[in-house]
Motif scaffolding. Sequence first.
Motif, PDB file in Angstrom:
ATOM      1  N   CYS A 223       9.064 -10.267  33.584  1.00  0.00           N
ATOM      2  CA  CYS A 223       9.355 -11.372  32.682  1.00  0.00           C
ATOM      3  C   CYS A 223      10.663 -12.034  33.077  1.00  0.00           C
ATOM      4  CB  CYS A 223       9.441 -10.883  31.244  1.00  0.00           C
ATOM      5  SG  CYS A 223       7.944 -10.066  30.640  1.00  0.00           S
TER       6      CYS A 223
ATOM      7  N   GLU B 143       2.004 -22.510  28.394  1.00  0.00           N
ATOM      8  CA  GLU B 143       3.107 -23.445  28.169  1.00  0.00           C
ATOM      9  C   GLU B 143       2.685 -24.557  27.218  1.00  0.00           C
ATOM     10  OE1 GLU B 143       6.135 -26.363  30.721  1.00  0.00           O
ATOM     11  OE2 GLU B 143       4.493 -25.313  31.728  1.00  0.00           O
TER      12      GLU B 143
ATOM     13  N   HIS C 248       3.222 -16.313  28.024  1.00  0.00           N
ATOM     14  CA  HIS C 248       4.494 -16.809  27.520  1.00  0.00           C
ATOM     15  C   HIS C 248       4.701 -16.208  26.129  1.00  0.00           C
ATOM     16  CE1 HIS C 248       4.348 -20.347  30.449  1.00  0.00           C
ATOM     17  NE2 HIS C 248       3.137 -19.819  30.512  1.00  0.00           N
TER      18      HIS C 248
ATOM     19  N   ILE D 258       8.471 -15.951  30.300  1.00  0.00           N
ATOM     20  CA  ILE D 258       7.198 -16.000  31.017  1.00  0.00           C
ATOM     21  C   ILE D 258       7.014 -14.673  31.737  1.00  0.00           C
ATOM     22  CG2 ILE D 258       5.803 -17.199  32.737  1.00  0.00           C
ATOM     23  CD1 ILE D 258       7.613 -19.651  32.291  1.00  0.00           C
TER      24      ILE D 258
END
Length: 285
Positions: free
Chosen positions: A32, A73, A47, A37
């Motif tokens: 991460c 996203e 995410h 992310i």
Amino acid sequence: MDQFKFASGALTFTSVLGFSIAFGGTAADAACDDAGICTFEDGGSYHIRTPDTAEGETIPAVVFLHGFGSSGEGTLRMRGTVKALQDRGYAVIAPDGARRADGRRSWNFFPGWDGRDETAFLQSVVDDAKERFDVDPERVVLAGFSAGGFMVNYLACETPDMFAAYAPVAGGFWRPQPSECNGPIRLHHTHGWSDTVVPLEGRYLRNGTFQQGDIYAGLEVWRDALGCETHAPSRVWSEDKDHVRQWSCGDNSEIRFTLHPGGHAIPQGWADKMVDWFEYAQPSQ
């Protein structure tokens, strides 16, 4: 009406949608970054946005699956929905669908399609979020919009105990729909009266290659899976402009169907209404 009993691997045709990713990741594989992310070595990413909570406390979460052509996203750009969930103390986990041959992302939801094992991928996402972000796996809702909503229904049909509850928006089953599903589950289904992308009655896609199913027919499959004694709802009421029907069929066996007046969209206030439903009268253990 042609139907089949839902079972992984029951069909053997290859998807024409271009999926080609297998998934074998585990929590130990993920890395991460500072932007939240997280990426697995074997493919797949998610995410995450977490709420402000006291250190050491476990937190509930909503895993939200984006629609066709979007991304994790893109999910986080639904700022009103994300903030509403965070304000209620929930982490928002936004996985990325697998890339198709044309570069767009979606979900490998229909039985027999060649591609990523979405159940294994989403289990790894939850396992990783548990270890890294103190997400309580017993309090995770799987939600999704459009193609993500179809994915929610199919995963719930096959593995009803994987998540605490399921909350599809504007998505049901495709034809041939499952003749039966496993249960019990808690299902919070939201759909737009004016939706023309995923109409309540379903529609054909790709010149008849695929057919979206009838939402009401899908609810009948769920009532049977939950062992509801009657097709008539337990309650019917209105909230503002929404019309709501509910079937209460025993512990951890519940369907709430909300019909809002809008089109193919997540209606305003959905997050709070879904959380209110999830937190009210939690099933006995």
